[in-house]
Design a protein around this motif. Structure first.
Motif, PDB file in Angstrom:
ATOM      1  N   LEU A   1      -4.058  -1.192  19.068  1.00 18.95           N
ATOM      2  CA  LEU A   1      -3.260  -2.406  18.918  1.00 18.95           C
ATOM      3  C   LEU A   1      -1.965  -2.120  18.173  1.00 18.95           C
ATOM      4  O   LEU A   1      -1.983  -1.621  17.050  1.00 18.95           O
ATOM      5  CB  LEU A   1      -4.054  -3.474  18.163  1.00 18.95           C
ATOM      6  N   LEU A   2      -0.841  -2.460  18.814  1.00 18.76           N
ATOM      7  CA  LEU A   2       0.464  -2.414  18.166  1.00 18.76           C
ATOM      8  C   LEU A   2       0.849  -3.845  17.808  1.00 18.76           C
ATOM      9  O   LEU A   2       1.048  -4.677  18.688  1.00 18.76           O
ATOM     10  CB  LEU A   2       1.504  -1.799  19.106  1.00 18.76           C
ATOM     11  N   MET A   3       0.941  -4.129  16.511  1.00 21.28           N
ATOM     12  CA  MET A   3       1.334  -5.448  16.037  1.00 21.28           C
ATOM     13  C   MET A   3       2.840  -5.464  15.775  1.00 21.28           C
ATOM     14  O   MET A   3       3.385  -4.555  15.142  1.00 21.28           O
ATOM     15  CB  MET A   3       0.603  -5.802  14.740  1.00 21.28           C
ATOM     16  N   LEU A   4       3.498  -6.510  16.266  1.00 16.46           N
ATOM     17  CA  LEU A   4       4.936  -6.667  16.121  1.00 16.46           C
ATOM     18  C   LEU A   4       5.242  -7.946  15.353  1.00 16.46           C
ATOM     19  O   LEU A   4       4.458  -8.895  15.389  1.00 16.46           O
ATOM     20  CB  LEU A   4       5.599  -6.739  17.503  1.00 16.46           C
ATOM     21  N   PRO A   5       6.377  -8.012  14.673  1.00 18.95           N
ATOM     22  CA  PRO A   5       6.754  -9.251  13.990  1.00 18.95           C
ATOM     23  C   PRO A   5       6.983 -10.386  14.980  1.00 18.95           C
ATOM     24  O   PRO A   5       7.426 -10.171  16.118  1.00 18.95           O
ATOM     25  CB  PRO A   5       8.048  -8.883  13.262  1.00 18.95           C
ATOM     26  N   HIS A   6       6.709 -11.590  14.523  1.00 17.00           N
ATOM     27  CA  HIS A   6       6.797 -12.777  15.375  1.00 17.00           C
ATOM     28  C   HIS A   6       8.200 -13.365  15.415  1.00 17.00           C
ATOM     29  O   HIS A   6       8.571 -14.051  16.365  1.00 17.00           O
ATOM     30  CB  HIS A   6       5.814 -13.827  14.854  1.00 17.00           C
ATOM     31  N   GLY A   7       8.984 -13.108  14.372  1.00 15.99           N
ATOM     32  CA  GLY A   7      10.324 -13.683  14.314  1.00 15.99           C
ATOM     33  C   GLY A   7      11.214 -12.833  13.431  1.00 15.99           C
ATOM     34  O   GLY A   7      11.066 -11.604  13.374  1.00 15.99           O
ATOM     35  N   ALA A   8      12.144 -13.475  12.743  1.00 18.25           N
ATOM     36  CA  ALA A   8      13.047 -12.765  11.838  1.00 18.25           C
ATOM     37  C   ALA A   8      12.273 -12.365  10.588  1.00 18.25           C
ATOM     38  O   ALA A   8      11.915 -13.210   9.777  1.00 18.25           O
ATOM     39  CB  ALA A   8      14.232 -13.644  11.477  1.00 18.25           C
TER      40      ALA A   8
ATOM     41  N   ARG B   1     -12.650  -3.695   8.718  1.00 16.61           N
ATOM     42  CA  ARG B   1     -11.920  -2.826   9.657  1.00 16.61           C
ATOM     43  C   ARG B   1     -10.486  -3.307   9.815  1.00 16.61           C
ATOM     44  O   ARG B   1     -10.247  -4.489  10.049  1.00 16.61           O
ATOM     45  CB  ARG B   1     -12.611  -2.834  11.026  1.00 16.61           C
ATOM     46  N   ILE B   2      -9.542  -2.384   9.670  1.00 15.45           N
ATOM     47  CA  ILE B   2      -8.144  -2.716   9.907  1.00 15.45           C
ATOM     48  C   ILE B   2      -7.946  -2.830  11.417  1.00 15.45           C
ATOM     49  O   ILE B   2      -8.200  -1.877  12.160  1.00 15.45           O
ATOM     50  CB  ILE B   2      -7.208  -1.643   9.330  1.00 15.45           C
ATOM     51  N   ILE B   3      -7.505  -3.992  11.878  1.00 16.04           N
ATOM     52  CA  ILE B   3      -7.447  -4.230  13.321  1.00 16.04           C
ATOM     53  C   ILE B   3      -6.292  -3.480  13.989  1.00 16.04           C
ATOM     54  O   ILE B   3      -6.498  -2.793  14.983  1.00 16.04           O
ATOM     55  CB  ILE B   3      -7.360  -5.737  13.615  1.00 16.04           C
ATOM     56  N   PRO B   4      -5.049  -3.596  13.513  1.00 14.76           N
ATOM     57  CA  PRO B   4      -3.962  -2.895  14.216  1.00 14.76           C
ATOM     58  C   PRO B   4      -4.027  -1.383  14.015  1.00 14.76           C
ATOM     59  O   PRO B   4      -4.355  -0.894  12.937  1.00 14.76           O
ATOM     60  CB  PRO B   4      -2.685  -3.475  13.572  1.00 14.76           C
ATOM     61  N   THR B   5      -3.686  -0.661  15.069  1.00 14.27           N
ATOM     62  CA  THR B   5      -3.532   0.786  14.964  1.00 14.27           C
ATOM     63  C   THR B   5      -2.172   1.129  14.365  1.00 14.27           C
ATOM     64  O   THR B   5      -2.059   2.049  13.553  1.00 14.27           O
ATOM     65  CB  THR B   5      -3.655   1.424  16.360  1.00 14.27           C
ATOM     66  N   ARG B   6      -1.136   0.402  14.795  1.00 17.44           N
ATOM     67  CA  ARG B   6       0.206   0.555  14.238  1.00 17.44           C
ATOM     68  C   ARG B   6       0.762  -0.837  13.959  1.00 17.44           C
ATOM     69  O   ARG B   6       0.491  -1.791  14.701  1.00 17.44           O
ATOM     70  CB  ARG B   6       1.149   1.299  15.211  1.00 17.44           C
ATOM     71  N   ILE B   7       1.563  -0.941  12.902  1.00 14.19           N
ATOM     72  CA  ILE B   7       2.160  -2.215  12.498  1.00 14.19           C
ATOM     73  C   ILE B   7       3.659  -2.008  12.373  1.00 14.19           C
ATOM     74  O   ILE B   7       4.127  -1.290  11.476  1.00 14.19           O
ATOM     75  CB  ILE B   7       1.582  -2.705  11.158  1.00 14.19           C
ATOM     76  N   ALA B   8       4.415  -2.588  13.289  1.00  9.76           N
ATOM     77  CA  ALA B   8       5.872  -2.445  13.270  1.00  9.76           C
ATOM     78  C   ALA B   8       6.475  -3.453  12.300  1.00  9.76           C
ATOM     79  O   ALA B   8       6.126  -4.636  12.322  1.00  9.76           O
ATOM     80  CB  ALA B   8       6.439  -2.665  14.671  1.00  9.76           C
ATOM     81  N   LEU B   9       7.383  -2.985  11.473  1.00 11.77           N
ATOM     82  CA  LEU B   9       8.058  -3.833  10.492  1.00 11.77           C
ATOM     83  C   LEU B   9       9.569  -3.741  10.698  1.00 11.77           C
ATOM     84  O   LEU B   9      10.066  -2.801  11.307  1.00 11.77           O
ATOM     85  CB  LEU B   9       7.698  -3.392   9.076  1.00 11.77           C
ATOM     86  N   HIS B  10      10.276  -4.712  10.158  1.00 12.51           N
ATOM     87  CA  HIS B  10      11.725  -4.744  10.325  1.00 12.51           C
ATOM     88  C   HIS B  10      12.474  -4.071   9.180  1.00 12.51           C
ATOM     89  O   HIS B  10      13.531  -3.478   9.393  1.00 12.51           O
ATOM     90  CB  HIS B  10      12.213  -6.194  10.424  1.00 12.51           C
ATOM     91  N   THR B  11      11.963  -4.192   7.964  1.00 14.10           N
ATOM     92  CA  THR B  11      12.757  -3.784   6.798  1.00 14.10           C
ATOM     93  C   THR B  11      11.926  -3.013   5.784  1.00 14.10           C
ATOM     94  O   THR B  11      10.685  -3.044   5.789  1.00 14.10           O
ATOM     95  CB  THR B  11      13.353  -5.023   6.099  1.00 14.10           C
ATOM     96  N   ASP B  12      12.629  -2.372   4.857  1.00 13.76           N
ATOM     97  CA  ASP B  12      11.966  -1.728   3.727  1.00 13.76           C
ATOM     98  C   ASP B  12      11.225  -2.752   2.881  1.00 13.76           C
ATOM     99  O   ASP B  12      10.162  -2.462   2.321  1.00 13.76           O
ATOM    100  CB  ASP B  12      13.007  -1.011   2.858  1.00 13.76           C
ATOM    101  N   ALA B  13      11.764  -3.970   2.774  1.00 10.84           N
ATOM    102  CA  ALA B  13      11.104  -5.031   2.019  1.00 10.84           C
ATOM    103  C   ALA B  13       9.760  -5.391   2.649  1.00 10.84           C
ATOM    104  O   ALA B  13       8.782  -5.663   1.936  1.00 10.84           O
ATOM    105  CB  ALA B  13      12.001  -6.259   1.932  1.00 10.84           C
TER     106      ALA B  13
END
Length: 396
Positions: A109-116, A147-159
């Motif tokens: 599972l690749l999780m992506l941000p939903h918005g800004a 169990r951690i569900i996502p295999t990878r978690i994409a983020l937008h920023t260092d914050a």
């Protein structure tokens, strides 16, 4: 289990006897809302042109309460599997921007941000069962039964990365900073501004005032439903446009919205549909009137002049994207004429850095995250942002 509705698609029993292309890697795309579909449209082009990959779509149960989601995906040409069929299969990759249904599917599972921003801006969750403030990157979202569900978690920023390290440290090693693909597409599309303006019906030299509203009673349209008519009345020489969050359409319906806007529509208001055009409309605008929704943040990030019509002071997480929008943008006084206030509205320099720590890199980084679990070498052509669609305008 009702299997009568199952589709004879590229997966499942007997699939090898149906295929034209064989040996494909399968990607399940979860679409819980029209907003999610719009976000995924910014990402999925990273696999465009690759004959080795087969995308398939599914609308998780529970998400179908949002009116029009499945029909929208079908209108895009997506092959939509019934949910019961989708959760029976093993997928090479699953992509989602929302948490609904993610624990039921089988695959990386690749999780992506939903918005800004990957972290939610609201301090309090809309879930009736929530008892604590939420960020969207919390353990309760990312972990099930230890169990951690996502295999990878994409983020937008260092914050965002710091946020997940504090809220769910066990998921920190699976997170990476991809940047913001929506922002990258909008920045790449700025040279097409005149084309977007023409699609919005703005004449050369004519001002385009765009009102954008998220959903909820705290939004611009929720608090000030008369604002479209006011803008049309106070800017008679301008083109005035409206962008409403897809959930406004899903909950209230187009007929009710058209009725509410009838006075403004007769005076020239143009309305962008929920499934196509908000990005181009923002790029076309001379000034954007917004709220705490993501669209307002993107308007600031691409250099637009912005004024806030509404923003909840007591329900924004400190330091979140929406909190920074509220602190930096001009706030309207609804008891005073709007035109002089919008004339004073200003852009916020370097706001793009609030939305992305890797500007211009999102598609290349996301392609790597997609192809690694697929076990395929990346294509030999560059992963580029591409341009956002030309806005559609409803024929109202």
């Amino acid at each position: 289990m009702d299997t009568a509705r199952w589709i004879r698609g590229p997966v499942g029993h007997g699939a090898t006897g149906r295929l034209t292309r064989v040996g494909l890697k399968t990607v399940l795309v979860l679409v819980q809302t029209v907003t999610a579909a719009n976000r995924l449209a910014d990402v999925l082009p990273v696999i465009d042109g690759d004959h080795r990959v087969q995308p398939v779509y599914a609308v998780p149960h529970g998400a179908d309460a949002w009116h029009g989601v499945e029909s929208h995906v079908r209108s895009l040409g997506g092959l939509v599997l019934p949910w019961e069929q989708a959760i029976r299969e093993k997928w090479d990759l699953v992509v989602s921007t929302c948490r609904e249904g993610i624990e039921q599917v089988h695959g990386n599972l690749l999780m992506l941000p939903h918005g800004a921003g990957a972290g939610k801006s609201r301090l309090r969750s809309r879930m009736s069962t929530a008892t604590e403030p939420t960020t969207g990157l919390d353990r309760e979202v990312l972990v099930r039964s230890g169990r951690i569900i996502p295999t990878r978690i994409a983020l937008h920023t260092d914050a965002d990365l710091r946020l997940i390290a504090g809220r769910c440290p066990e998921a920190r090693s699976r997170a990476f900073i991809a940047g913001d693909p929506c922002l990258d597409r909008m920045l790449a599309s700025r040279p097409l501004r005149e084309r977007y303006r023409a699609a919005m019906g703005a004449s050369p030299g004519q001002d385009l005032v765009l009102l954008t509203s998220t959903w909820s009673p705290e939004s611009a349209f929720g608090r000030h439903p008369d604002l479209p008519a006011r803008l049309v009345d106070e800017f008679p020489a301008a083109r005035v446009g409206l962008v409403l969050h897809p959930n406004v359409w899903a909950v209230h319906g187009a007929s009710a919205i058209r009725g509410w806007l009838s006075r403004a529509l007769t005076r020239g208001l143009v309305v962008v549909p929920p499934e196509r055009g908000w990005q181009g409309a923002v790029l076309a605008a001379d000034v954007v009137v917004g709220d705490h929704g993501s669209t307002t943040a993107y308007a600031l990030a691409v250099g637009a002049r912005v004024a806030l019509a509404a923003a909840p002071v007591d329900n924004l997480r400190r330091g979140s994207v929406s909190d920074q929008v509220r602190r930096m943008a001009t706030t309207l006084d609804h008891g005073s004429p709007l035109a002089p206030q919008l004339a004073r509205a200003a852009a916020v320099p370097a706001f793009a850095g609030v939305l992305s720590s890797r500007i211009g890199e999102a598609h290349a980084r996301l392609r790597e995250a997609v192809y690694q679990p697929l076990g395929l070498p990346e294509p030999d052509w560059a992963a580029t942002p591409g341009c956002v669609p030309v806005p559609a305008v409803l024929p109202w």
